[in-house]
Design a protein around this motif. Sequence first.
Motif, PDB file in Angstrom:
ATOM      1  N   ALA A 400      21.359  12.908 -17.351  1.00 61.02           N
ATOM      2  CA  ALA A 400      22.369  13.139 -16.314  1.00 61.02           C
ATOM      3  C   ALA A 400      21.732  13.668 -15.039  1.00 61.02           C
ATOM      4  O   ALA A 400      22.161  13.328 -13.930  1.00 61.02           O
ATOM      5  N   ALA A 401      20.683  14.495 -15.181  1.00 57.42           N
ATOM      6  CA  ALA A 401      19.990  15.018 -14.001  1.00 57.42           C
ATOM      7  C   ALA A 401      19.230  13.932 -13.265  1.00 57.42           C
ATOM      8  O   ALA A 401      19.015  14.034 -12.055  1.00 57.42           O
ATOM      9  N   VAL A 402      18.823  12.874 -13.975  1.00 50.20           N
ATOM     10  CA  VAL A 402      18.054  11.788 -13.351  1.00 50.20           C
ATOM     11  C   VAL A 402      18.981  10.796 -12.654  1.00 50.20           C
ATOM     12  O   VAL A 402      18.733  10.379 -11.516  1.00 50.20           O
ATOM     13  N   LEU A 403      20.063  10.432 -13.330  1.00 51.53           N
ATOM     14  CA  LEU A 403      20.936   9.364 -12.812  1.00 51.53           C
ATOM     15  C   LEU A 403      21.948   9.909 -11.808  1.00 51.53           C
ATOM     16  O   LEU A 403      23.149   9.636 -11.884  1.00 51.53           O
ATOM     17  N   THR A 404      21.454  10.670 -10.854  1.00 48.62           N
ATOM     18  CA  THR A 404      22.322  11.196  -9.792  1.00 48.62           C
ATOM     19  C   THR A 404      22.052  10.542  -8.444  1.00 48.62           C
ATOM     20  O   THR A 404      22.754  10.830  -7.476  1.00 48.62           O
ATOM     21  N   THR A 405      21.034   9.682  -8.365  1.00 48.26           N
ATOM     22  CA  THR A 405      20.711   9.013  -7.103  1.00 48.26           C
ATOM     23  C   THR A 405      20.798   7.497  -7.289  1.00 48.26           C
ATOM     24  O   THR A 405      20.503   6.976  -8.372  1.00 48.26           O
ATOM     25  N   PRO A 406      21.188   6.780  -6.267  1.00 51.71           N
ATOM     26  CA  PRO A 406      21.251   5.312  -6.368  1.00 51.71           C
ATOM     27  C   PRO A 406      19.923   4.690  -6.765  1.00 51.71           C
ATOM     28  O   PRO A 406      19.910   3.671  -7.462  1.00 51.71           O
ATOM     29  N   LEU A 407      18.799   5.271  -6.314  1.00 48.51           N
ATOM     30  CA  LEU A 407      17.507   4.697  -6.669  1.00 48.51           C
ATOM     31  C   LEU A 407      17.312   4.684  -8.175  1.00 48.51           C
ATOM     32  O   LEU A 407      16.961   3.655  -8.768  1.00 48.51           O
ATOM     33  N   MET A 408      17.547   5.818  -8.841  1.00 48.53           N
ATOM     34  CA  MET A 408      17.317   5.894 -10.280  1.00 48.53           C
ATOM     35  C   MET A 408      18.330   5.055 -11.051  1.00 48.53           C
ATOM     36  O   MET A 408      17.997   4.434 -12.062  1.00 48.53           O
ATOM     37  N   SER A 435      11.696  15.780 -20.412  1.00 50.69           N
ATOM     38  CA  SER A 435      12.178  16.403 -19.181  1.00 50.69           C
ATOM     39  C   SER A 435      12.701  15.320 -18.244  1.00 50.69           C
ATOM     40  O   SER A 435      12.369  14.134 -18.392  1.00 50.69           O
ATOM     41  N   PRO A 436      13.499  15.705 -17.243  1.00 52.63           N
ATOM     42  CA  PRO A 436      13.957  14.715 -16.260  1.00 52.63           C
ATOM     43  C   PRO A 436      12.804  14.048 -15.520  1.00 52.63           C
ATOM     44  O   PRO A 436      12.884  12.854 -15.191  1.00 52.63           O
ATOM     45  N   GLU A 437      11.742  14.791 -15.260  1.00 50.18           N
ATOM     46  CA  GLU A 437      10.589  14.222 -14.549  1.00 50.18           C
ATOM     47  C   GLU A 437       9.950  13.086 -15.349  1.00 50.18           C
ATOM     48  O   GLU A 437       9.560  12.061 -14.785  1.00 50.18           O
ATOM     49  N   GLU A 438       9.861  13.254 -16.668  1.00 53.85           N
ATOM     50  CA  GLU A 438       9.285  12.198 -17.498  1.00 53.85           C
ATOM     51  C   GLU A 438      10.190  10.963 -17.520  1.00 53.85           C
ATOM     52  O   GLU A 438       9.699   9.828 -17.570  1.00 53.85           O
ATOM     53  N   LEU A 439      11.480  11.182 -17.495  1.00 54.59           N
ATOM     54  CA  LEU A 439      12.399  10.043 -17.432  1.00 54.59           C
ATOM     55  C   LEU A 439      12.240   9.283 -16.118  1.00 54.59           C
ATOM     56  O   LEU A 439      12.222   8.044 -16.097  1.00 54.59           O
ATOM     57  N   GLU A 440      12.116  10.000 -15.003  1.00 54.59           N
ATOM     58  CA  GLU A 440      11.935   9.340 -13.707  1.00 54.59           C
ATOM     59  C   GLU A 440      10.645   8.536 -13.685  1.00 54.59           C
ATOM     60  O   GLU A 440      10.618   7.396 -13.191  1.00 54.59           O
ATOM     61  N   GLU A 441       9.562   9.122 -14.204  1.00 51.64           N
ATOM     62  CA  GLU A 441       8.300   8.388 -14.247  1.00 51.64           C
ATOM     63  C   GLU A 441       8.415   7.142 -15.110  1.00 51.64           C
ATOM     64  O   GLU A 441       7.853   6.094 -14.799  1.00 51.64           O
ATOM     65  N   HIS A 442       9.151   7.253 -16.209  1.00 52.25           N
ATOM     66  CA  HIS A 442       9.351   6.099 -17.090  1.00 52.25           C
ATOM     67  C   HIS A 442      10.075   4.969 -16.362  1.00 52.25           C
ATOM     68  O   HIS A 442       9.675   3.795 -16.448  1.00 52.25           O
ATOM     69  N   LEU A 443      11.134   5.297 -15.642  1.00 48.20           N
ATOM     70  CA  LEU A 443      11.888   4.266 -14.931  1.00 48.20           C
ATOM     71  C   LEU A 443      11.048   3.637 -13.825  1.00 48.20           C
ATOM     72  O   LEU A 443      11.057   2.413 -13.646  1.00 48.20           O
ATOM     73  N   LEU A 444      10.339   4.464 -13.074  1.00 47.95           N
ATOM     74  CA  LEU A 444       9.480   3.925 -12.020  1.00 47.95           C
ATOM     75  C   LEU A 444       8.374   3.056 -12.606  1.00 47.95           C
ATOM     76  O   LEU A 444       8.028   2.002 -12.062  1.00 47.95           O
ATOM     77  N   ASP A 445       7.814   3.514 -13.733  1.00 47.53           N
ATOM     78  CA  ASP A 445       6.699   2.797 -14.338  1.00 47.53           C
ATOM     79  C   ASP A 445       7.137   1.458 -14.912  1.00 47.53           C
ATOM     80  O   ASP A 445       6.375   0.488 -14.890  1.00 47.53           O
TER      81      ASP A 445
END
Length: 805
Positions: A400-408, A435-445
Amino acid sequence: MASEFSALLRRLRREAGMTQETLAERAGVGVRTIRGLETGERADPRVTTVRLLADALGLAPEDREELLAAAVRRPGQENGPGHGNGADGPSDRGNPPDHALAPPAPPAVERQGSALQEALADVGEQLAQAVAARWQREEEHRQVHDPYPLPLRWQAAPEELTDHWANIRRLPAGVRHGPLELGGRLDEIVGVYRRIPSGRLVVLGRPGSGKTVLAVRFVLDHLKSRTRTDAVPVIFSIGSWDPTALTFRDWLARQLTRDHPGLAAPGPAGPSLAAALVESGRVLPVLDGFDEIAGGLRRPALEALNATTLPLVLTSRPSEYAAAVAETDVLTSAAAVGLTDLTLSDLADYLPRTTRKARGGDPARTAWDPVLSELGVPDGPGEPGDRGERPHSQAGANLAAVLTTPLMVTLARAVYSDTPGHDPVSLLDTGRFGSPEELEEHLLDNFVATVYRPRPEHHPGSGPRRDVDPERARYWLGYLAHHLTRLDTPNLEWWRLGSGLRRSTRTVVTALLIALTTGLVDCAVGTLFDTLGFQLADGLAVGTIAGLMFGFTYWFMVAAKDTAVAPSGVRMKMGGRDGKAVRRALLRLLIGLAVGLVFGFGYGFIRGFHDGFAYHLGLSMTLRAGLYDGMVYGLAFTLAAGPAFGLLGLLETPLDIRSAINPASLLRTNCRTVTAQLLVWAPTFGLLVGFGAGVAIRLLPALLGPIAWSAESSIKMGLISGLCGALSYSLSLTAWGQWVVFSRIWLPLTGRLPWSLVAFLEDAYERGVLRQAGAVYQFRHARLQDHLARTYRAARAPRPPERGE
């Protein structure tokens, strides 16, 4: 003046061998229009009509510019633009201008002002159409409307980031009023902006919050409701602006010219149509990415913006804008809003509609339902925030903390909704993503791997999409991102792809390629006149000396300045050159004289020494032969290289108004330019070498004694010199040549880029990894660029030795 335009049009039509009827038919205008323009009865031709006439006549760039300039000039402009009291001149707000008390303007002056405004209105209409077409394509590539735009919202920013409301409302002294209501949604952005009397708005949002999407939607919605006299909203990436080197208005005009080369034509109220549009207030700047300006330049940038009263929209991350405000002041007369996070209700509405319905069972269920349930979104409709949203677990809280921006959300959609076999439930695996940071890196990667997965579908008009290995694509994109990070720019310019290398590397690679090319050409052509064994030795000497000389020249003119060779055109018209062009030509003349002298003497000395050694003349005679030949060839090449270099410098000019406005087309245009240079310069240089050799064999015998020389020797030397000189110049001192050296040879050879780079970049644009910004590419988001660059550097970093090694 009308008479000037009429006479010029008649002359150009006759030179093209056309009748008035033929020209009217080809241009798609009436015969009466042609007759009126040529007789002066129609004194105010529209810019669109002039462009149609220029296309129908097939005019060269210089003739096209001359015709357009004659069309937009009006009586009273003989002293140049900016003289007199035009409609575009400044006025004092709140007080009647000085000329208000003057007698009424004569009808001719009024007609002049009306014609100027009409001409600029025509140009504005064309700009509006180009801007709308470009950003509509961009929205399609970003899938903004598939299935519908994410619901961006905003609210008023903190008061310390907003100017006084009296200034924003443009109220007179002593009048006070409260704040405006500026909250809204994506489809309301134009209405909100028009409620701001000052026309100045700052949009703040954290990375990936949708600032660029909002800017694009603002431009497109504004254009839909725009009248002919309204300013044209244009998006500018403000991160490329250096406010200490260029004024704001000059930078706007330069960026307009870069993205819309047709606006480089001379304008009625400025040095160019772009400048005229800016100065007359017909451009509404939408400045995207204030946070991308270098940290030390944000304060002067904000001060420069405050020195103008232009309406504008500015986007930025909150912290960077707040830091600049703390150093100087807020943006004068500007209201500020901040983008808010997406809610879980937004996700519940959006994500299920991006994927297929479940097969079997309940057709209304999708693969996102278990994820949304874990996030705490109950079933049923409702407004944002009224569904009792609360994640049920730490995994749900992280997501939920990750999916707060249109980019993610867009990345999650690309990786899981658009990719068969990917289950979004894996996003809840806390073993993989703690962590949320690991989720963001996963999506970007995984974004690159997702968009480069093999797809069988056919794209109309472009053939089947070529398959690219995702890992190779990630590595190549990572190098490009790393290259942009080193240059500190978001703009991927094809003519600067070698600039990320060390200056010494660039120089050595350029010199080696020139040495190899000239040596091979010398061997291939020289065998028509001499034996293969002789030409192998001669080619080795020519290649070595040419590589050294052009390597030094490249270092002096390009690498030492840590710059790149920009694309340019060739102008055959010699008149009207400014002082800068003349100084450049003189510098090139001096450089050419030095290069010709050193190359000619070096080559002649080696050739004479070789001949003396081959004929067993002894050391003394061999050295003497080398000295004599060095003087002959040195004089010949000095007399040729100096004028040839100077002539090229004098003929270089910015790209003409028909230049392409996308990277691939610009590259093809510059390739044609260099080809034209080769076809003109090669025989010119060859003839000058032959002329120089003739001068040498007439002047030097008085000093050196009889010289054995034949007409065949002159032909051979002129032919080889013309080809080798033109190729060496093109590879080292033209934008296209540097593209060939680094982007087509060196970087693919070292594995950092693919061999078919143009196709790769175009494919990346089609897949949505890159976007086009005029003549350059950019990554679709700065966050993606940063991630790819960081991944590339990590992959190339030396690994620490493991235990036991």
